[in-house]
Motif scaffolding. Sequence first.
Motif, PDB file in Angstrom:
ATOM      1  N   ARG A  90      27.991   0.203  33.528  1.00 34.59           N
ATOM      2  CA  ARG A  90      27.286  -0.766  32.456  1.00 34.59           C
ATOM      3  C   ARG A  90      25.755  -0.565  32.512  1.00 34.59           C
ATOM      4  NH1 ARG A  90      29.188  -5.742  30.556  1.00 34.59           N
ATOM      5  NH2 ARG A  90      30.935  -6.721  31.105  1.00 34.59           N
ATOM      6  N   GLU A  91      25.238   0.216  33.634  1.00 28.60           N
ATOM      7  CA  GLU A  91      23.756   0.571  33.882  1.00 28.60           C
ATOM      8  C   GLU A  91      23.443   1.576  33.226  1.00 28.60           C
ATOM      9  OE1 GLU A  91      25.724  -0.925  36.394  1.00 28.60           O
ATOM     10  OE2 GLU A  91      24.867  -2.748  35.806  1.00 28.60           O
ATOM     11  N   GLY A  92      24.471   2.446  32.465  1.00 27.66           N
ATOM     12  CA  GLY A  92      24.246   3.705  31.882  1.00 27.66           C
ATOM     13  C   GLY A  92      24.366   4.976  32.619  1.00 27.66           C
ATOM     14  N   ARG A  93      24.799   4.767  33.930  1.00 32.97           N
ATOM     15  CA  ARG A  93      24.977   6.098  34.601  1.00 32.97           C
ATOM     16  C   ARG A  93      26.067   6.478  34.438  1.00 32.97           C
ATOM     17  NH1 ARG A  93      25.300   5.317  40.744  1.00 32.97           N
ATOM     18  NH2 ARG A  93      26.952   3.747  39.838  1.00 32.97           N
ATOM     19  N   LEU A  94      26.145   7.956  34.594  1.00 35.74           N
ATOM     20  CA  LEU A  94      27.254   8.692  34.023  1.00 35.74           C
ATOM     21  C   LEU A  94      27.873   9.077  35.463  1.00 35.74           C
ATOM     22  CD1 LEU A  94      28.985  10.509  32.035  1.00 35.74           C
ATOM     23  CD2 LEU A  94      27.322  12.394  33.118  1.00 35.74           C
ATOM     24  N   VAL A  95      29.075   8.485  35.560  1.00 36.74           N
ATOM     25  CA  VAL A  95      29.449   8.216  36.906  1.00 36.74           C
ATOM     26  C   VAL A  95      30.832   9.377  37.100  1.00 36.74           C
ATOM     27  CG1 VAL A  95      29.350   6.138  37.398  1.00 36.74           C
ATOM     28  CG2 VAL A  95      31.424   6.652  36.408  1.00 36.74           C
ATOM     29  N   ALA A  96      31.377   9.987  35.851  1.00 40.35           N
ATOM     30  CA  ALA A  96      32.410  11.058  36.154  1.00 40.35           C
ATOM     31  C   ALA A  96      32.475  11.693  34.484  1.00 40.35           C
ATOM     32  CB  ALA A  96      33.769  10.503  36.404  1.00 40.35           C
ATOM     33  N   SER A  97      32.974  12.870  34.604  1.00 39.76           N
ATOM     34  CA  SER A  97      33.267  13.731  33.530  1.00 39.76           C
ATOM     35  C   SER A  97      34.704  14.268  33.507  1.00 39.76           C
ATOM     36  CB  SER A  97      32.131  14.963  33.394  1.00 39.76           C
ATOM     37  OG  SER A  97      31.066  14.518  33.169  1.00 39.76           O
ATOM     38  N   VAL A  98      35.465  14.136  32.251  1.00 41.32           N
ATOM     39  CA  VAL A  98      36.701  14.683  32.587  1.00 41.32           C
ATOM     40  C   VAL A  98      36.983  15.875  31.020  1.00 41.32           C
ATOM     41  CG1 VAL A  98      39.221  13.873  32.280  1.00 41.32           C
ATOM     42  CG2 VAL A  98      37.433  12.332  33.053  1.00 41.32           C
ATOM     43  N   ALA A  99      37.859  16.647  31.574  1.00 39.11           N
ATOM     44  CA  ALA A  99      38.246  17.628  30.499  1.00 39.11           C
ATOM     45  C   ALA A  99      39.809  17.857  30.393  1.00 39.11           C
ATOM     46  CB  ALA A  99      37.695  19.061  30.498  1.00 39.11           C
ATOM     47  N   GLN A 100      40.824  18.166  29.454  1.00 39.15           N
ATOM     48  CA  GLN A 100      42.071  18.180  29.648  1.00 39.15           C
ATOM     49  C   GLN A 100      42.363  18.675  28.273  1.00 39.15           C
ATOM     50  OE1 GLN A 100      45.126  15.001  28.291  1.00 39.15           O
ATOM     51  NE2 GLN A 100      44.945  14.888  30.542  1.00 39.15           N
ATOM     52  N   GLU A 101      43.611  19.696  28.187  1.00 43.68           N
ATOM     53  CA  GLU A 101      44.066  20.329  27.160  1.00 43.68           C
ATOM     54  C   GLU A 101      45.500  19.822  26.889  1.00 43.68           C
ATOM     55  OE1 GLU A 101      44.034  24.433  24.905  1.00 43.68           O
ATOM     56  OE2 GLU A 101      45.120  24.581  27.164  1.00 43.68           O
ATOM     57  N   GLY A 102      46.183  19.388  26.035  1.00 43.09           N
ATOM     58  CA  GLY A 102      47.457  18.782  25.803  1.00 43.09           C
ATOM     59  C   GLY A 102      48.188  19.446  24.787  1.00 43.09           C
ATOM     60  N   LEU A 103      49.523  19.578  24.848  1.00 40.79           N
ATOM     61  CA  LEU A 103      50.196  19.748  23.734  1.00 40.79           C
ATOM     62  C   LEU A 103      50.543  18.897  22.807  1.00 40.79           C
ATOM     63  CD1 LEU A 103      52.494  22.081  23.297  1.00 40.79           C
ATOM     64  CD2 LEU A 103      54.354  20.846  24.072  1.00 40.79           C
ATOM     65  N   VAL A 104      50.370  19.478  21.476  1.00 39.49           N
ATOM     66  CA  VAL A 104      50.330  18.457  20.310  1.00 39.49           C
ATOM     67  C   VAL A 104      51.325  19.001  19.297  1.00 39.49           C
ATOM     68  CG1 VAL A 104      49.215  16.974  18.594  1.00 39.49           C
ATOM     69  CG2 VAL A 104      48.102  17.683  20.735  1.00 39.49           C
ATOM     70  N   ARG A 105      52.549  18.795  19.326  1.00 42.67           N
ATOM     71  CA  ARG A 105      53.561  19.395  18.387  1.00 42.67           C
ATOM     72  C   ARG A 105      54.055  18.423  17.337  1.00 42.67           C
ATOM     73  NH1 ARG A 105      57.606  22.352  22.759  1.00 42.67           N
ATOM     74  NH2 ARG A 105      56.337  24.497  22.772  1.00 42.67           N
ATOM     75  N   LEU A 106      54.058  19.099  16.004  1.00 45.17           N
ATOM     76  CA  LEU A 106      54.449  18.486  14.921  1.00 45.17           C
ATOM     77  C   LEU A 106      55.863  18.438  14.936  1.00 45.17           C
ATOM     78  CD1 LEU A 106      51.963  19.363  12.371  1.00 45.17           C
ATOM     79  CD2 LEU A 106      51.845  17.519  13.787  1.00 45.17           C
ATOM     80  N   ALA A 107      56.687  17.633  13.924  1.00 43.03           N
ATOM     81  CA  ALA A 107      58.082  17.645  14.150  1.00 43.03           C
ATOM     82  C   ALA A 107      59.000  18.960  14.084  1.00 43.03           C
ATOM     83  CB  ALA A 107      58.638  16.653  12.829  1.00 43.03           C
ATOM     84  N   ARG A 108      58.534  19.892  12.967  1.00 47.18           N
ATOM     85  CA  ARG A 108      59.268  21.056  12.829  1.00 47.18           C
ATOM     86  C   ARG A 108      59.214  21.944  14.228  1.00 47.18           C
ATOM     87  NH1 ARG A 108      57.788  25.255   8.253  1.00 47.18           N
ATOM     88  NH2 ARG A 108      58.584  23.337   7.058  1.00 47.18           N
ATOM     89  N   GLN A 109      57.980  21.886  14.901  1.00 44.83           N
ATOM     90  CA  GLN A 109      57.758  22.642  16.105  1.00 44.83           C
ATOM     91  C   GLN A 109      58.566  21.822  17.475  1.00 44.83           C
ATOM     92  OE1 GLN A 109      53.517  21.975  15.659  1.00 44.83           O
ATOM     93  NE2 GLN A 109      53.219  24.084  16.339  1.00 44.83           N
ATOM     94  N   ALA A 110      58.656  20.486  17.196  1.00 43.85           N
ATOM     95  CA  ALA A 110      59.436  19.905  18.675  1.00 43.85           C
ATOM     96  C   ALA A 110      60.820  19.981  18.384  1.00 43.85           C
ATOM     97  CB  ALA A 110      59.012  18.406  18.263  1.00 43.85           C
ATOM     98  N   GLU A 111      61.302  20.644  17.321  1.00 44.01           N
ATOM     99  CA  GLU A 111      62.785  20.875  17.272  1.00 44.01           C
ATOM    100  C   GLU A 111      63.068  22.250  17.801  1.00 44.01           C
ATOM    101  OE1 GLU A 111      63.527  20.289  13.157  1.00 44.01           O
ATOM    102  OE2 GLU A 111      63.423  18.206  12.944  1.00 44.01           O
ATOM    103  N   LYS A 112      62.111  23.138  18.098  1.00 39.11           N
ATOM    104  CA  LYS A 112      62.560  24.419  18.398  1.00 39.11           C
ATOM    105  C   LYS A 112      62.604  24.409  19.904  1.00 39.11           C
ATOM    106  CE  LYS A 112      59.648  26.785  14.932  1.00 39.11           C
ATOM    107  NZ  LYS A 112      58.433  27.447  14.845  1.00 39.11           N
TER     108      LYS A 112
END
Length: 287
Positions: free
Chosen positions: A265-287
């Motif tokens: 709430r005081e505006g202090r940056l307490v942590a940072s995060v990074a992530q990569e995820g799999l995002v498949r559309l319908a045709r790809q998900a069927e493979k």
Amino acid sequence: MTDDLIGILELEALEINRFRGRSTDPGWQRVFGGQVIGQALVAASRTVEAARRVHSLHAYFLRPGDPEQSILYEVERIRDGGSFSTRRVLGRQSGEPIFAMSASFHAEEPGIEHQMPMPDVAPPEALPDEAALLAAIEERAPAAALRFWRSPRAIEVRPVDPEAFLGRTGAHRSQASWIRFRMPMPDDPVIASAVLAYASDLTLLDTTLIAAARWVFDKGLMVTSLDHAMWFHRPTRFDDWLLYVCDSPSAGGARGFNRGSLFDREGRLVASVAQEGLVRLARQAEK
């Protein structure tokens, strides 16, 4: 589930460097990634002297976790130096690795101080609560998601822009939500860091979908986390609101990359995060 989150982070010590964790089942087919991150962090932390706090972790999700089974965490003590300790953790189910993480711990010392500013957004008290969000998703969400949203949950989420959060607007590659742990935090700094790590897996991967005006529960999508990295900058108590600002700099090749910044709430940056995820559309998900 609020009490239960603390319970699942209190691992059973089996022997030196080996711990066992149980799962909760919020209605999903697999273990929530934040749970495994938090439990692995507790396992690693229990092998490090108390004066050294986690400052970073880097993790990979190798296989879906089964919420009906316990998870065995094996900790390898890579190094204990003059001010840093390094640990490697492997999570297993049925003898197969489902999760791998490296974490580094540091004894606090003085140094240069600066940070990025917190965005100017509406306070959590001015935003719709989760009852309003539930009313907005009841016609769109699958039964499993509705069970999750209707049940008592440890982490409360209040999106700054509910329309973007629900995938109703496009052209945005960022979102922000106020999040908090619903109960007073225990005094144990290990558990406090683990709860924050648990929460860091909320809303993050969803940010990939915002620019396409999609929602994580839309039909025809397969969305899952591939890896997760987190840096702990400053100690904080998570029983007050934190602002979680997420953006998605890139999506392509069925993968989305996301970054997150956590401010108090005081505006202090307490942590940072990074992530990569799999995002498949319908045709790809069927493979």
